[in-house]
Write a protein that holds these residues in place. Structure first.
Motif, PDB file in Angstrom:
ATOM      1  N   PRO A 118      12.107  -1.169  21.680  1.00 52.47           N
ATOM      2  CA  PRO A 118      12.137   0.196  22.229  1.00 52.47           C
ATOM      3  C   PRO A 118      11.613   1.232  21.237  1.00 52.47           C
ATOM      4  N   ALA A 119      12.003   1.085  19.964  1.00 53.56           N
ATOM      5  CA  ALA A 119      11.524   2.029  18.953  1.00 53.56           C
ATOM      6  C   ALA A 119      10.009   1.904  18.776  1.00 53.56           C
ATOM      7  N   ALA A 155       7.180   4.756  19.560  1.00 52.57           N
ATOM      8  CA  ALA A 155       6.255   5.186  18.509  1.00 52.57           C
ATOM      9  C   ALA A 155       4.808   5.111  18.979  1.00 52.57           C
ATOM     10  N   VAL A 156       4.514   4.139  19.845  1.00 53.16           N
ATOM     11  CA  VAL A 156       3.145   3.959  20.339  1.00 53.16           C
ATOM     12  C   VAL A 156       2.854   4.882  21.519  1.00 53.16           C
ATOM     13  N   GLN A 211       6.217   9.188  27.925  1.00 54.06           N
ATOM     14  CA  GLN A 211       5.469   8.111  28.588  1.00 54.06           C
ATOM     15  C   GLN A 211       6.257   6.809  28.570  1.00 54.06           C
ATOM     16  N   TYR A 212       6.981   6.578  27.489  1.00 58.38           N
ATOM     17  CA  TYR A 212       7.823   5.378  27.403  1.00 58.38           C
ATOM     18  C   TYR A 212       8.854   5.353  28.524  1.00 58.38           C
ATOM     19  N   PHE A 271       5.503  -2.557  12.476  1.00 56.68           N
ATOM     20  CA  PHE A 271       6.789  -3.058  12.971  1.00 56.68           C
ATOM     21  C   PHE A 271       6.871  -4.580  12.796  1.00 56.68           C
ATOM     22  N   GLU A 272       5.762  -5.259  13.062  1.00 61.79           N
ATOM     23  CA  GLU A 272       5.750  -6.727  12.949  1.00 61.79           C
ATOM     24  C   GLU A 272       5.894  -7.167  11.492  1.00 61.79           C
ATOM     25  N   ARG A 273       5.266  -6.463  10.560  1.00 58.13           N
ATOM     26  CA  ARG A 273       5.387  -6.806   9.138  1.00 58.13           C
ATOM     27  C   ARG A 273       6.835  -6.651   8.669  1.00 58.13           C
TER      28      ARG A 273
END
Length: 265
Positions: free
Chosen positions: A72-73, A77-78, A83-84, A119-121
């Motif tokens: 969700p975060a 952020a994207v 829009q989310y 976020f993935e890192r």
């Protein structure tokens, strides 16, 4: 002529009536042998035939590994807060963030991918294997059931997962394989590589919108991992693709496979 009724209850009633009228010269032992054979035949035909399972394909994040990314975060952020919330209300099964990004112009896309990569890192630093994953892989090995992996994460994450936990999945398809889930292409690619039919494969994952949709569209069996029971919520009652099976932990998959499938190599 009336149709022959071979139901177990009707057969038992008719047997008692027929046995009472047997002449003494007729071997009651022979009659008992015949009736036992027919009864066993009726019982065996009432058991469903199990489908053969030759391979299992797993999602990675949230299925083989403990969820560590705050999705969700990341989506906020994207996409931005407004829009989310708008997309979330229109998509009860979840948000396909990569699909939305693909519609944007290149510079905006690049910024979005950078946010996602960050976020993935952060998630890689906290990577943990899901309880029951190693035991399930051991069980599949013992039955010579193939294991594959499909994730929307990057290849770097897949390589780190293999290296850190010593479990191998092949093919292991990451986000670099296009089109990615929920398109059935990656699962069909794995089936083709294994030279098996999709109906001989199960897709296991924690997402209705990605994993279950991918599996159902490909023609495979699907199993939804729902640890918290979130998919029992009424908002998911009318989603397009529903799983064939649902478990709350990977520990339950072992018995599910043994009970419902023919696992002969």
């Amino acid at each position: 002529m009336a149709p022959l009724n071979l139901s177990p209850l009707k057969f038992q009633t008719d047997t008692l009536m027929l046995q009472a009228s047997i002449p003494p010269l007729f071997s009651r032992a022979l009659f008992k042998s015949i009736s036992t054979t027919i009864t066993m035949s009726l019982q065996s035909t009432s058991k469903p035939i199990k489908s053969r399972l030759r391979g299992v394909v797993f999602d990675m994040d949230g299925t083989l590994t403990v969820p560590v990314i705050d999705f969700p975060a990341m989506y906020k952020a994207v996409l931005g807060e407004d829009q989310y919330l708008s997309i979330k209300s229109a998509s009860p099964s979840g948000i396909d963030i990569l699909h939305h990004i693909e519609q944007w112009e290149p510079s905006k896309q690049q910024k979005a991918y950078e946010v996602i990569a960050d976020f993935e890192r952060q998630g890689l630093d906290r990577l943990q294997v899901m309880p029951g994953a190693a035991e399930l892989c051991g069980f599949l090995n013992s039955r010579n059931i193939r294991r594959g992996l499909i994730t929307r994460n990057v290849k770097l994450a897949v390589d780190l997962f293999h290296e850190r936990f010593g479990m191998s999945f092949s093919p292991a398809l990451s986000r670099e394989f296009r089109p990615y889930k929920p398109d059935p292409a990656p699962l069909l690619h794995i089936c083709s590589t294994w030279e098996v039919e999709p109906h001989e494969v199960m897709m296991i994952g924690d997402s209705l919108k990605d994993d279950v949709a991918c599996g159902k569209r490909a023609g495979a069996y699907t199993c939804l991992l729902d640890e918290t029971g979130r998919y029992d919520s009424p908002e998911y009652a009318n989603v397009e693709h529903k799983p064939d099976y649902k478990v709350s932990s990977l520990d339950q998959v072992h018995s599910l496979l043994e009970s419902n499938f023919d696992l002969t190599p």
